[in-house]
Design a protein around this motif. Sequence first.
Motif, PDB file in Angstrom:
ATOM      1  N   SER A 172      22.467 -12.265  -5.806  1.00 36.85           N
ATOM      2  CA  SER A 172      21.810 -11.555  -4.922  1.00 36.85           C
ATOM      3  C   SER A 172      21.290 -12.298  -3.619  1.00 36.85           C
ATOM      4  N   PRO A 173      22.165 -12.589  -2.780  1.00 36.57           N
ATOM      5  CA  PRO A 173      21.907 -13.604  -1.655  1.00 36.57           C
ATOM      6  C   PRO A 173      20.756 -13.349  -0.826  1.00 36.57           C
ATOM      7  N   PHE A 174      20.002 -14.512  -0.688  1.00 33.37           N
ATOM      8  CA  PHE A 174      18.753 -14.453   0.397  1.00 33.37           C
ATOM      9  C   PHE A 174      19.331 -14.445   1.793  1.00 33.37           C
ATOM     10  N   SER A 175      18.528 -13.321   2.175  1.00 30.55           N
ATOM     11  CA  SER A 175      18.891 -12.954   3.716  1.00 30.55           C
ATOM     12  C   SER A 175      17.309 -13.138   4.450  1.00 30.55           C
ATOM     13  N   SER A 176      16.113 -12.657   4.140  1.00 27.91           N
ATOM     14  CA  SER A 176      14.945 -12.807   4.820  1.00 27.91           C
ATOM     15  C   SER A 176      13.795 -12.555   3.923  1.00 27.91           C
ATOM     16  N   LEU A 177      12.877 -12.805   4.342  1.00 25.34           N
ATOM     17  CA  LEU A 177      11.535 -12.738   3.802  1.00 25.34           C
ATOM     18  C   LEU A 177      10.502 -12.504   4.838  1.00 25.34           C
ATOM     19  N   THR A 178       9.502 -11.287   4.243  1.00 24.25           N
ATOM     20  CA  THR A 178       8.419 -11.158   4.775  1.00 24.25           C
ATOM     21  C   THR A 178       7.168 -11.093   4.012  1.00 24.25           C
ATOM     22  N   LEU A 179       6.009 -11.773   4.345  1.00 20.45           N
ATOM     23  CA  LEU A 179       5.077 -11.992   3.615  1.00 20.45           C
ATOM     24  C   LEU A 179       3.491 -11.542   4.337  1.00 20.45           C
ATOM     25  N   SER A 180       2.585 -10.854   3.691  1.00 20.39           N
ATOM     26  CA  SER A 180       1.417 -10.640   4.672  1.00 20.39           C
ATOM     27  C   SER A 180       0.326 -11.077   3.796  1.00 20.39           C
ATOM     28  N   SER A 181      -0.740 -11.471   4.536  1.00 17.97           N
ATOM     29  CA  SER A 181      -1.941 -11.645   4.031  1.00 17.97           C
ATOM     30  C   SER A 181      -3.062 -10.836   4.731  1.00 17.97           C
ATOM     31  N   PRO A 182      -4.504 -11.228   4.282  1.00 14.13           N
ATOM     32  CA  PRO A 182      -5.401 -10.318   5.173  1.00 14.13           C
ATOM     33  C   PRO A 182      -5.243 -10.426   6.616  1.00 14.13           C
ATOM     34  N   ASN A 183      -5.030 -11.967   6.950  1.00 14.67           N
ATOM     35  CA  ASN A 183      -5.057 -12.063   8.437  1.00 14.67           C
ATOM     36  C   ASN A 183      -3.748 -12.342   9.150  1.00 14.67           C
ATOM     37  N   TYR A 184      -2.776 -13.054   8.368  1.00 12.95           N
ATOM     38  CA  TYR A 184      -1.459 -13.075   8.836  1.00 12.95           C
ATOM     39  C   TYR A 184      -0.361 -12.544   8.334  1.00 12.95           C
ATOM     40  N   THR A 185       0.784 -12.369   9.053  1.00 12.45           N
ATOM     41  CA  THR A 185       2.118 -11.962   8.680  1.00 12.45           C
ATOM     42  C   THR A 185       3.047 -13.372   8.827  1.00 12.45           C
ATOM     43  N   ALA A 186       4.023 -13.300   7.965  1.00 11.40           N
ATOM     44  CA  ALA A 186       5.093 -14.325   8.095  1.00 11.40           C
ATOM     45  C   ALA A 186       6.462 -13.776   7.871  1.00 11.40           C
ATOM     46  N   VAL A 187       7.154 -13.956   8.706  1.00 16.79           N
ATOM     47  CA  VAL A 187       8.681 -13.514   8.632  1.00 16.79           C
ATOM     48  C   VAL A 187       9.572 -14.504   8.636  1.00 16.79           C
ATOM     49  N   LEU A 188      10.459 -14.786   7.646  1.00 18.83           N
ATOM     50  CA  LEU A 188      11.569 -15.896   7.393  1.00 18.83           C
ATOM     51  C   LEU A 188      12.747 -15.132   7.515  1.00 18.83           C
ATOM     52  N   ASP A 189      13.578 -15.548   8.532  1.00 17.41           N
ATOM     53  CA  ASP A 189      14.961 -15.107   9.050  1.00 17.41           C
ATOM     54  C   ASP A 189      15.821 -15.929   9.628  1.00 17.41           C
ATOM     55  N   THR A 190      17.171 -15.445   9.405  1.00 17.21           N
ATOM     56  CA  THR A 190      18.206 -16.446  10.256  1.00 17.21           C
ATOM     57  C   THR A 190      17.860 -16.139  11.575  1.00 17.21           C
ATOM     58  N   LEU A 191      17.989 -17.405  12.016  1.00 15.79           N
ATOM     59  CA  LEU A 191      18.079 -17.588  13.726  1.00 15.79           C
ATOM     60  C   LEU A 191      19.428 -17.702  14.312  1.00 15.79           C
ATOM     61  N   THR A 192      20.162 -18.758  13.678  1.00 16.29           N
ATOM     62  CA  THR A 192      21.569 -19.157  14.191  1.00 16.29           C
ATOM     63  C   THR A 192      22.374 -19.305  12.729  1.00 16.29           C
ATOM     64  N   PRO A 193      23.609 -19.519  12.878  1.00 24.51           N
ATOM     65  CA  PRO A 193      24.546 -19.775  11.577  1.00 24.51           C
ATOM     66  C   PRO A 193      23.961 -20.939  10.913  1.00 24.51           C
ATOM     67  N   GLU A 194      23.224 -21.854  11.716  1.00 26.13           N
ATOM     68  CA  GLU A 194      22.985 -23.151  10.980  1.00 26.13           C
ATOM     69  C   GLU A 194      21.280 -23.265  10.907  1.00 26.13           C
ATOM     70  N   THR A 195      20.604 -22.147  11.087  1.00 23.19           N
ATOM     71  CA  THR A 195      19.175 -22.283  10.849  1.00 23.19           C
ATOM     72  C   THR A 195      18.361 -20.895  10.595  1.00 23.19           C
ATOM     73  N   TYR A 196      17.152 -21.265  10.031  1.00 26.24           N
ATOM     74  CA  TYR A 196      16.411 -20.048   9.744  1.00 26.24           C
ATOM     75  C   TYR A 196      15.139 -20.350  10.553  1.00 26.24           C
ATOM     76  N   ILE A 197      14.410 -19.243  11.010  1.00 25.18           N
ATOM     77  CA  ILE A 197      12.988 -19.411  11.720  1.00 25.18           C
ATOM     78  C   ILE A 197      11.849 -18.662  10.757  1.00 25.18           C
ATOM     79  N   LEU A 198      10.736 -19.312  10.801  1.00 24.12           N
ATOM     80  CA  LEU A 198       9.605 -18.807  10.264  1.00 24.12           C
ATOM     81  C   LEU A 198       8.640 -18.484  11.541  1.00 24.12           C
ATOM     82  N   VAL A 199       8.306 -17.130  11.550  1.00 21.45           N
ATOM     83  CA  VAL A 199       7.403 -16.848  12.493  1.00 21.45           C
ATOM     84  C   VAL A 199       6.222 -16.429  11.812  1.00 21.45           C
ATOM     85  N   LEU A 200       5.207 -17.167  12.131  1.00 20.40           N
ATOM     86  CA  LEU A 200       3.627 -16.799  11.719  1.00 20.40           C
ATOM     87  C   LEU A 200       3.058 -16.162  12.791  1.00 20.40           C
TER      88      LEU A 200
END
Length: 331
Positions: free
Chosen positions: A281-309
């Motif tokens: 089940s290939p990994f594509s993206s991930l979203t996590l939430s806490s009481p204060n923050y949300t984090a999204v990890l996703d593909t940015l370019t064919p060679e990179t992932y970006i994590l946005v908090l």
Amino acid sequence: MSSKSRKKVLLMGKSGSGKTSMRSIIFRNQLAADTRRLGATIDVESSQIKFLGGLRLDLWDCGGQDSFMDSHLTSQSSTIFRSVHSLIYIFDAESPDLTSSDTHYFLKCLGALRDQNPINSDTVVESAGGADPAEGEEAEGQGPTVFILLHKMDLVPEAQQSSKLAEFEADVTKRATESGWKGNLKFYGTSIWNETLYKAWSIVIAHLMPSLSSLRSHLSHFLELSSASEVVLFERTTFLVISSVTAPSEAEDAEDWDKRRFERISTMVKAFKLGCTRIRSPFSSLTLSSPNYTAVLDTLTPETYILVLARNTIQPAAIELNIRLARPHFG
Ligand code: GTP
């Protein structure tokens, strides 16, 4: 392919110091436990790894048994040491010969590196110790860079690790200087059993990247436009941190954030991706939430992932949309 986009990196050190283990974990997604089954490297194993921006890393894993080391330093010297961008030298922290024959070989390698790269004789010797990955960038154009890893630190009692590294650093620095070596000497303590390996290799990889400062300014722009708290860029295959930016408004809170959070994320996401692969089940993206923050990890370019908090006043869907909109600018 120009020499600017093709970087030759030597991985050297005594047999059993852990060179192939590192290479397998970082570049072949192997688990640390599986490295126990690795055999000794015969002569040299070279591999080509493609990174972002057309960068190609030629990684030479040089077998560390005495007979191979001797031949690297004599008959094969010009083949091995010529046109080297970086030397990563691994010392086994538990070796009984750490300050004798192990260092002796290291000094010989420095000599060969200098002899085979005579124009750039002022080789920079680089180290870490919690620094930002961007730090390696300044050495570009100053000749081969030498990274020294005091490895298998997990075998050294935790309370002694920093003093062991400091003593080792002082001893090798002194001896390298006496042998005619110029520049600063700093070192990394690493282990395959924790995130220190990722920290050190992130700095090495960032050092190889020619356009890191422009990448950082793109990231800063993205951070500002999306009102994020922190943005981190990871290389896709290795999941090493390439660059990161934290919002000035978070500076005070960020003081309390885990200093090793990026490397911990690298380790965790890599393990998670491996799990996904196992169940097909290939990994594509991930979203996590806490009481204060949300984090999204996703593909940015064919060679990179970006994590946005971001503060969780910002909806995950808005972060995802911003990443989608940013892709053409980073592509
Ligand atoms: P040559 O190929 O002979 O030059 O050796 P090498 O430097 O490539 O060593 P290799 O990677 O094969 O590792 C030798 C052993 O060290 C393996 O059993 C690894 O599991 C072990 N090892 C590697 N890294 C670490 C570490 O950080 N901690 C501990 N405890 N063991 C490690």
